[in-house]
Design a protein around this motif. Sequence first.
Motif, PDB file in Angstrom:
ATOM      1  N   ASP A  27       0.819  -1.206   0.000  1.00  0.00           N
ATOM      2  CA  ASP A  27       0.000   0.000   0.000  1.00  0.00           C
ATOM      3  C   ASP A  27       0.855   1.260   0.000  1.00  0.00           C
ATOM      4  O   ASP A  27       0.566   2.232  -0.710  1.00  0.00           O
ATOM      5  N   VAL A  28       1.926   1.257   0.769  1.00  0.00           N
ATOM      6  CA  VAL A  28       2.827   2.413   0.791  1.00  0.00           C
ATOM      7  C   VAL A  28       3.497   2.593  -0.564  1.00  0.00           C
ATOM      8  O   VAL A  28       3.613   3.718  -1.075  1.00  0.00           O
ATOM      9  N   ALA A  29       3.930   1.481  -1.160  1.00  0.00           N
ATOM     10  CA  ALA A  29       4.562   1.547  -2.484  1.00  0.00           C
ATOM     11  C   ALA A  29       3.577   2.054  -3.523  1.00  0.00           C
ATOM     12  O   ALA A  29       3.932   2.842  -4.408  1.00  0.00           O
ATOM     13  N   GLY A  30       2.317   1.602  -3.428  1.00  0.00           N
ATOM     14  CA  GLY A  30       1.310   2.042  -4.387  1.00  0.00           C
ATOM     15  C   GLY A  30       1.020   3.526  -4.296  1.00  0.00           C
ATOM     16  O   GLY A  30       0.905   4.211  -5.319  1.00  0.00           O
ATOM     17  N   LEU A  34       1.736   6.283  -7.104  1.00  0.00           N
ATOM     18  CA  LEU A  34       0.632   7.121  -7.565  1.00  0.00           C
ATOM     19  C   LEU A  34       1.036   8.580  -7.628  1.00  0.00           C
ATOM     20  O   LEU A  34       0.748   9.286  -8.612  1.00  0.00           O
ATOM     21  N   SER A  35       1.725   9.051  -6.607  1.00  0.00           N
ATOM     22  CA  SER A  35       2.152  10.459  -6.579  1.00  0.00           C
ATOM     23  C   SER A  35       3.192  10.747  -7.659  1.00  0.00           C
ATOM     24  O   SER A  35       3.153  11.799  -8.304  1.00  0.00           O
ATOM     25  N   VAL A  36       4.115   9.816  -7.880  1.00  0.00           N
ATOM     26  CA  VAL A  36       5.155  10.017  -8.888  1.00  0.00           C
ATOM     27  C   VAL A  36       4.553  10.051 -10.281  1.00  0.00           C
ATOM     28  O   VAL A  36       4.832  10.953 -11.093  1.00  0.00           O
ATOM     29  N   CYS A  37       3.693   9.091 -10.586  1.00  0.00           N
ATOM     30  CA  CYS A  37       3.116   8.988 -11.934  1.00  0.00           C
ATOM     31  C   CYS A  37       2.180  10.154 -12.237  1.00  0.00           C
ATOM     32  O   CYS A  37       2.085  10.592 -13.396  1.00  0.00           O
TER      33      CYS A  37
END
Length: 427
Positions: A27-30, A34-37
């Motif tokens: 979840d943290v990785a997702g 999400l913020s980067v993309c």
Amino acid sequence: TAKSMFVPPVYGLPCSSLWHADFARCDVAGLHFLSVCSVKAVKIYTALYLLPQLLRHKSCLESIKQTFPDVLRSSVFLTCHCFVTCAAHCVIRRLLGQYRAITVAAVPAAVGSLVSLPIEKYSRQEILAIYMASLALECLYEMAVYRDLIPPIKGGEVALFAASSAVLTYFHRNREVKINDTMDWLMTKLLCCPARQTTGNQAHITRIATRAREYLVGMFDALIRKHTSYGRSEKCTHELTCVGHVVNTGLNGLVWGTIIQMCLRLLSSGGSLRQVFRLLRKSGEVARVSSFVAAYTAGLVAVECACNRTPASTNLTPALAGLVSGLSFAIVPEPSGPIALYFFCRAFQCIYKKLIQDEVIGEIPCDVLLLFTVSTAITIHTGVCEPHLMRPSYTAFLNYLTDDRYRKLDRKLINVVMKNVDKAAKS
């Protein structure tokens, strides 16, 4: 050598060891992904939608107002696609408790495509599907050549482009099937079709180039009218003499060929002007591509004018002109295959629409969604599992979009379900 296995062994690798090594929790990785993309997607689509508006001679403020909703919608689509693909990878891994070659990248990419594509406008869904189809065809061709299933086809891209050009020019001139707004506008600009061009205030740099071209062509055309009686035939719709029209179209193609290269380099680099300056340093490459556009457009109208002077001129004249002028594609420097494949997919789309229009075949339900989903699955699978076969420009795009996480994938772990993919990726 790296060759994907259709029925590979399985192995209980954690998804954190492959896709998000920087974060132990999915979840943290997702959320981080999400913020980067989202930031990268806004940059990409701002450049993608703003440049065509500026080239159509609209003011910067007006262009921003018109493109803002499109930029927002497309950015949400691309962000959703990346996030759902990453999330689907983790969910599938947890459900199955193991990896297979098809679940490493292909299935998550297909799930991401199915969920995200409906967010985008339908007109742009077709554009995305055609582009991804050309990428998938290129990947499949490279796979077949790599596995010695077929030999490399020398000069195949020239023949493919010439045939595709014949189909596209036929439909563009006869207006039997609408190609695409952007493609139609570009062909109108390149082929100097005044009846179809829109009016408006031209950008300063384009206005200067246009006036210089018109001045040179006007002098050349005046000489032709003065010293010869070789004007234009009754079937020709241009105002200049045929020779003057050919010269005018060729010079116009030379200018637009340079502009198109700058725009494409700017888009592929995510809006970095540094990449445009690097392109300008490669004077040989720029000259060859611009020369191709000039030779293609001038050759196309020259064949059309020549055919108009014969009694055998028919609706198939544009197809013949497109076929002959398409042979100038040999001027384009390597790699030229991706361009030929894209035009081939466009031509196939026109034929498909024409067959549906004439009720020869029925329309396939969700055809655009299916094409995009299958093509994306093939492309992402190739990029992750057989990266040495991926188009370099698309590899650079994935690296930019994922903030270099695509390059940092631990392909040593994929070796469990693939054959030496890490070694091939480094090569």
